[in-house]
Each structure stands twice: as C-alpha cells, then as structure tokens.
Design an enzyme around this catalytic site. Structure first.
Site, PDB file in Angstrom:
ATOM      1  N   GLU A 187      12.962  -4.387  -5.279  1.00 44.06           N
ATOM      2  CA  GLU A 187      11.967  -4.503  -6.346  1.00 44.06           C
ATOM      3  C   GLU A 187      12.624  -4.392  -7.720  1.00 44.06           C
ATOM      4  O   GLU A 187      12.261  -5.094  -8.657  1.00 44.06           O
ATOM      5  CB  GLU A 187      10.905  -3.420  -6.168  1.00 44.06           C
ATOM      6  CG  GLU A 187       9.754  -3.525  -7.129  1.00 44.06           C
ATOM      7  CD  GLU A 187       8.633  -2.543  -6.792  1.00 44.06           C
ATOM      8  OE1 GLU A 187       7.486  -2.875  -7.028  1.00 44.06           O
ATOM      9  OE2 GLU A 187       8.928  -1.434  -6.293  1.00 44.06           O
TER      10      GLU A 187
ATOM     11  N   SER B 265      -1.729  -4.374  -5.699  1.00 43.70           N
ATOM     12  CA  SER B 265      -1.777  -5.709  -6.311  1.00 43.70           C
ATOM     13  C   SER B 265      -2.159  -6.756  -5.268  1.00 43.70           C
ATOM     14  O   SER B 265      -1.632  -6.742  -4.144  1.00 43.70           O
ATOM     15  CB  SER B 265      -0.416  -6.087  -6.902  1.00 43.70           C
ATOM     16  OG  SER B 265      -0.030  -5.150  -7.879  1.00 43.70           O
TER      17      SER B 265
ATOM     18  N   GLY C 125       0.837  -1.203   0.000  1.00 44.15           N
ATOM     19  CA  GLY C 125       0.000   0.000   0.000  1.00 44.15           C
ATOM     20  C   GLY C 125       0.868   1.249   0.000  1.00 44.15           C
ATOM     21  O   GLY C 125       0.995   1.936   1.014  1.00 44.15           O
TER      22      GLY C 125
HETATM   23  C1  LIG Z   1       0.657  -3.672 -12.859  1.00 40.93           C
HETATM   24  C2  LIG Z   1       0.861  -2.647 -11.777  1.00 40.93           C
HETATM   25  C3  LIG Z   1       0.924  -3.073 -10.461  1.00 40.93           C
HETATM   26  C4  LIG Z   1       1.097  -2.130  -9.441  1.00 40.93           C
HETATM   27  N1  LIG Z   1       1.117  -2.594  -8.146  1.00 40.93           N
HETATM   28  C5  LIG Z   1       1.241  -1.695  -7.137  1.00 40.93           C
HETATM   29  C6  LIG Z   1       1.183  -2.149  -5.767  1.00 40.93           C
HETATM   30  O1  LIG Z   1       1.023  -3.328  -5.484  1.00 40.93           O
HETATM   31  N2  LIG Z   1       1.276  -1.219  -4.799  1.00 40.93           N
HETATM   32  C7  LIG Z   1       1.454   0.115  -5.066  1.00 40.93           C
HETATM   33  O2  LIG Z   1       1.582   0.881  -4.121  1.00 40.93           O
HETATM   34  N3  LIG Z   1       1.507   0.580  -6.353  1.00 40.93           N
HETATM   35  C8  LIG Z   1       1.382  -0.304  -7.381  1.00 40.93           C
HETATM   36  N4  LIG Z   1       1.408   0.150  -8.690  1.00 40.93           N
HETATM   37  C9  LIG Z   1       1.449   1.589  -8.939  1.00 40.93           C
HETATM   38  C10 LIG Z   1       2.741   2.087  -9.551  1.00 40.93           C
HETATM   39  O3  LIG Z   1       3.766   2.107  -8.596  1.00 40.93           O
HETATM   40  C11 LIG Z   1       2.440   3.489 -10.111  1.00 40.93           C
HETATM   41  O4  LIG Z   1       1.498   3.325 -11.168  1.00 40.93           O
HETATM   42  C12 LIG Z   1       3.674   4.159 -10.630  1.00 40.93           C
HETATM   43  O5  LIG Z   1       4.537   4.486  -9.586  1.00 40.93           O
HETATM   44  C13 LIG Z   1       3.325   5.455 -11.423  1.00 40.93           C
HETATM   45  O6  LIG Z   1       2.513   6.278 -10.681  1.00 40.93           O
HETATM   46  P1  LIG Z   1       1.155   6.874 -11.289  1.00 40.93           P
HETATM   47  O7  LIG Z   1       0.381   5.717 -11.873  1.00 40.93           O
HETATM   48  O8  LIG Z   1       0.493   7.664 -10.212  1.00 40.93           O
HETATM   49  O9  LIG Z   1       1.579   7.816 -12.483  1.00 40.93           O
HETATM   50  P2  LIG Z   1       2.122   9.313 -12.352  1.00 40.93           P
HETATM   51  O10 LIG Z   1       3.172   9.359 -11.301  1.00 40.93           O
HETATM   52  O11 LIG Z   1       0.955  10.220 -12.218  1.00 40.93           O
HETATM   53  O12 LIG Z   1       2.809   9.524 -13.749  1.00 40.93           O
HETATM   54  C14 LIG Z   1       2.094   9.926 -14.927  1.00 40.93           C
HETATM   55  C15 LIG Z   1       3.116  10.142 -16.043  1.00 40.93           C
HETATM   56  O13 LIG Z   1       3.994  11.245 -15.713  1.00 40.93           O
HETATM   57  C16 LIG Z   1       5.354  10.824 -15.759  1.00 40.93           C
HETATM   58  N5  LIG Z   1       6.142  11.477 -14.718  1.00 40.93           N
HETATM   59  C17 LIG Z   1       5.795  11.610 -13.420  1.00 40.93           C
HETATM   60  N6  LIG Z   1       6.787  12.222 -12.723  1.00 40.93           N
HETATM   61  C18 LIG Z   1       7.785  12.475 -13.605  1.00 40.93           C
HETATM   62  C19 LIG Z   1       9.067  13.092 -13.496  1.00 40.93           C
HETATM   63  N7  LIG Z   1       9.541  13.548 -12.341  1.00 40.93           N
HETATM   64  N8  LIG Z   1       9.840  13.170 -14.621  1.00 40.93           N
HETATM   65  C20 LIG Z   1       9.392  12.694 -15.814  1.00 40.93           C
HETATM   66  N9  LIG Z   1       8.158  12.128 -15.979  1.00 40.93           N
HETATM   67  C21 LIG Z   1       7.373  12.012 -14.884  1.00 40.93           C
HETATM   68  C22 LIG Z   1       5.307   9.314 -15.521  1.00 40.93           C
HETATM   69  O14 LIG Z   1       6.444   8.666 -16.037  1.00 40.93           O
HETATM   70  C23 LIG Z   1       4.026   8.923 -16.259  1.00 40.93           C
HETATM   71  O15 LIG Z   1       4.270   8.777 -17.635  1.00 40.93           O
HETATM   72  C24 LIG Z   1       1.236  -0.757  -9.731  1.00 40.93           C
HETATM   73  C25 LIG Z   1       1.169  -0.328 -11.069  1.00 40.93           C
HETATM   74  C26 LIG Z   1       0.976  -1.256 -12.081  1.00 40.93           C
HETATM   75  C27 LIG Z   1       0.903  -0.763 -13.503  1.00 40.93           C
END
Ligand SMILES: Cc1cc2nc3c(=O)[nH]c(=O)nc-3n(C[C@H](O)[C@H](O)[C@H](O)COP(=O)(O)OP(=O)(O)OC[C@H]3O[C@@H](n4cnc5c(N)ncnc54)[C@H](O)[C@@H]3O)c2cc1C
Length: 376
Positions: A239, A156, A122
């Site tokens: 990870e 997940s 989480g």
């Molecule tokens: C299959 C899957 C399983 C997952 N499982 C878990 C889990 O078990 N627990 C958990 O806590 N999370 C989990 N996640 C979440 C995952 O860690 C996040 O989706 C990931 O960290 C990206 O965050 P966000 O989705 O909020 O995208 P955002 O952070 O909002 O990013 C949106 C876009 O902006 C870009 N961006 C953001 N900041 C920057 C920067 N500083 N410089 C350049 N570009 C930037 C990103 O690369 C992306 O393209 C999972 C995700 C997936 C896809």
C-alpha cells in the site's frame, strides 16, 4: 541505487505507449463520480482491456521498475487508474499471490486480473485505526466455518465489492498481534450490512460494514490462524510502496496547468504565488526521484521497504499544498464545487489520514530508519 532504465525496460515503455495511443481514443465516456455501479463497470472494463493486452498483472507480476514505467506512461497518456478495485489489484491480490495456497491463488487472482471481481479492505474499526492491532471483530470456529461478528469502518468501495479482505480476532487471550486472522469474506454473505458514509466532498466512497454472525469458510483463510498480523504487513508494505506513482505524475501535470491558468487570469503577477509554484515544482521533481529510488531499492527485495513511509509522508502534504496553491490561482472560484481542482482540494485532506496517518509514518521513519528509541 540505479535510476537508469535497461534497453528491455525502454522497449516495454515504447510498446506500451504505442498500445495506449491506439486503445485510449475508443474508451467510453467516464461515468459520473457518484454513479458507483457505473464506475465499477467502467473500471472493470478497463481492467479487462489490460488483461486482453497482457498488461493486467503488472501490479504484482512485474518488476518494480516495469510497474513504475507502466504507471508513469498510463498516467501521462490519461488512461484510467485502478479505480474501484484498487484493493483487489494493489492489496488483496499481491497478498494472496504471496501468502495464499495454490487453490486460493487459482480461485481469486484470475477474477481480479480479468476485471470480474472487486475487493474491499475491512481492517479499520471505530476503535482500531492507527492502532490496528486493537481490532475486536470476533471470529469463532464452527466446524469448517468461522462465525464473524463485529463492525468495520471507512471501508472504501464496500458498496460495489464482491469480496472483503477481513481482519478478525480469533484468539482474544493471545497477545494483541498474535490473535488476528486474515479472511476473504464474500460481501453477499447473510449477516453483512453496508451503510455508506458521505464525505465533505459529497461522495459516498466508503462505508461502515456491520457483521452479524457471518459464516466464512475456513478454506477462505489466508495464512495460518492467528498469523494474520504478519499477512497484513505484507499488504501494507504494498500500500505504501508504489501505490501513488501515477498520482505524482498527475500532480506534475496539474502544476503545469496551474501555471497556464495563472498566466491567463493574472494570478501570475503575484511574486509569492510564483515562488509557491516554483517550490512545488522542485518538490514534485524530488518526489519523483524518491519514487525511483524506492523502486530501485524494492528491485532487490521483491516488496517495497520502509522508504515508502518517507514518500507517503512528504507526498500527502505536498498534494495538499498543491491544491491550496490551486485555490490561490482560482481566487473566489475556489468556492465553486464545479470548478476543476476544488473537489481534489477537499479530497486531498484525506491523504494525510488514509493508508497510515502522517504521525504514524513519522513514527516509522523515526524508529525504523533513524533508529530512534520507540515512543511510549
Ligand atoms: C480516504 C480514506 C479511505 C480509507 N479506506 C479504508 C479502507 O478501505 N479500509 C480500512 O480498513 N480503512 C480505511 N481507511 C481508514 C484509515 O486506515 C484510518 O483512518 C487510519 O488508519 C487512521 O485511523 P483512525 O481514523 O481511527 O484515526 P486514529 O487512529 O484514531 O488517530 C487519530 C489521531 O491520533 C494520531 N495518532 C494515533 N496514534 C498515534 C501514535 N501512536 N503516535 C502519534 N499520533 C498518533 C493520528 O495520527 C491521528 O491524528 C481509510 C481512511 C481514509 C481517510
């Protein structure tokens, strides 16, 4: 850097191979991908088999090279991967082993290793993904408990988890990275609501988790209060370290299968496709060498270093290219979800997002390996 194996490591490999050949034919059939309780039971059953044979703690009790051999051989033999409890085995377990107290290690590690308890992660929130330090889920002290309210997303396997490694904000006045605490939260605590999220591939492998005044004992805190960011970095380095080793082996196998199917269905006559498969073959061989190099580096340090980001960046894109090539081999059948590789192609899209997006990995490579100035 040393990419060779010692006689002891080769002996470990031979013993493991022999054991796998004996034990794998007796495994029950794999459950349906949508049957999460069935998947939990299957994956934990395999973990119990590993435990009984003395292989259970390979992910954090063994040297990086031994772990590499284990992942390579189990994947080659077609053994199950960590599955439903990947957070327990690859994230929470190593973190508790490194940062937990003696009581915490005694309470949580054995049930993970025995295949008794499943963990989820989480960390992410609707407005805190790449920028994890923006997380807002709050925890207040009330006697010997924390009271936690907020919400998590993309968690997940939350539906089948017993525990959650949870990041909460315990000091909203402190600089962002200094007010975060790492808690082990029981998923059956009153106030925890899990709402599954369905992906475009049709599966509900992750969920939203809502927390409404959930009481978590202070004894469940790993590390000091407000020191959760440092504790978290321990988890994340695991990870991005060796988590994908087995998958590289699997991708190399898929590539061989693709070439065979292409020979059968005539797709091989296309010189462009042959070039694509040849380039991917070279790419995955290079990724395997990069994995060995990262493992060799980690031998000295005990935990994986930033080389994991180079690997994760390139691997997640190569995996997408592999399954795009699979679609070219399949032709119109690539639209049929029941065909092999079609669901893998859809799920490969998540690889450049999960465990840190490609943009974030590029930032890490730029700043911490190439020494470029920090972005604004
Ligand atoms: C299959 C899957 C399983 C997952 N499982 C878990 C889990 O078990 N627990 C958990 O806590 N999370 C989990 N996640 C979440 C995952 O860690 C996040 O989706 C990931 O960290 C990206 O965050 P966000 O989705 O909020 O995208 P955002 O952070 O909002 O990013 C949106 C876009 O902006 C870009 N961006 C953001 N900041 C920057 C920067 N500083 N410089 C350049 N570009 C930037 C990103 O690369 C992306 O393209 C999972 C995700 C997936 C896809």
């Amino acid at each position: 850097m040393d990419l060779s194996y010692t006689p002891e490591e080769e002996e470990f490999r031979a013993r493991l191979r022999e054991w796998l050949a004996k034990v794998l034919p007796g495994l029950p059939p794999k459950p349906d991908p949508e049957d999460w309780p069935g998947r939990r039971a299957y994956d934990l059953g395999w973990q119990r088999t590993l435990y009984d044979a003395g292989y259970a703690d390979v992910h954090w009790g063994a040297s990086p090279t031994t772990r590499l051999i284990f992942l390579e051989e189990t994947e080659k033999a077609g053994a199950p991967y960590v599955g439903a409890n990947f957070v327990g085995l690859l994230h929470a377990g190593p973190t508790i082993a490194t940062e937990g107290t003696e009581e915490q290690r005694a309470r949580w590690l054995a049930p993970i290793l025995r295949g008794d308890e499943v963990w989820c992660q989480g960390f992410s929130e609707p407005d805190a993904g790449s920028d994890l330090a923006a997380l807002r889920t709050r925890a207040w002290r009330d006697g010997d408990h924390y009271v936690v309210s907020g919400s998590k997303i993309w968690t997940s396997h939350a539906e089948v988890a017993d525990w959650c490694e949870l990041l909460v904000r315990t000091d909203p006045a402190a600089p962002r990275h200094r007010g975060i605490t790492w808690l082990a939260m029981p998923m059956d605590a009153p106030g925890v609501t899990v709402r599954p999220l369905r992906t475009l591939a049709g599966s509900a492998e992750f969920a939203e988790v809502f927390l409404d005044e959930v009481r978590v004992p202070v004894a469940n805190r790993v590390g000091a209060e407000n020191d959760g960011w440092r504790v978290t970095m321990v988890t994340l380095s695991f990870e991005r370290g060796t988590a994908f080793v087995g998958e590289v082996v699997a991708c190399r196998r898929v590539l061989g299968d693709l070439a065979r199917v292409a020979h059968r269905n005539g797709a091989w006559d296309d010189p462009e496709l042959r070039r694509r498969l040849g380039r991917l073959n070279a790419e995955f061989r290079a990724l395997w060498r990069l994995t060995q190099w990262n493992v060799s580096e980690a031998e000295g340090r005990g935990v994986p270093g930033v080389g994991g980001s180079v690997f994760k960046l390139r691997y997640s894109h190569a995996r997408q290219e592999l399954y795009d090539a699979a679609a070219a081999v399949l032709g119109p059948d690539a639209l049929d979800l029941d065909r092999p590789w079609v669901l893998d192609r859809l799920s490969s899209l998540s690889y450049t997002i999960a465990a840190g997006t490609s943009q974030i990995q590029r930032n890490i490579v730029a700043e911490r390996i190439l020494g470029l100035p920090k972005g604004r």
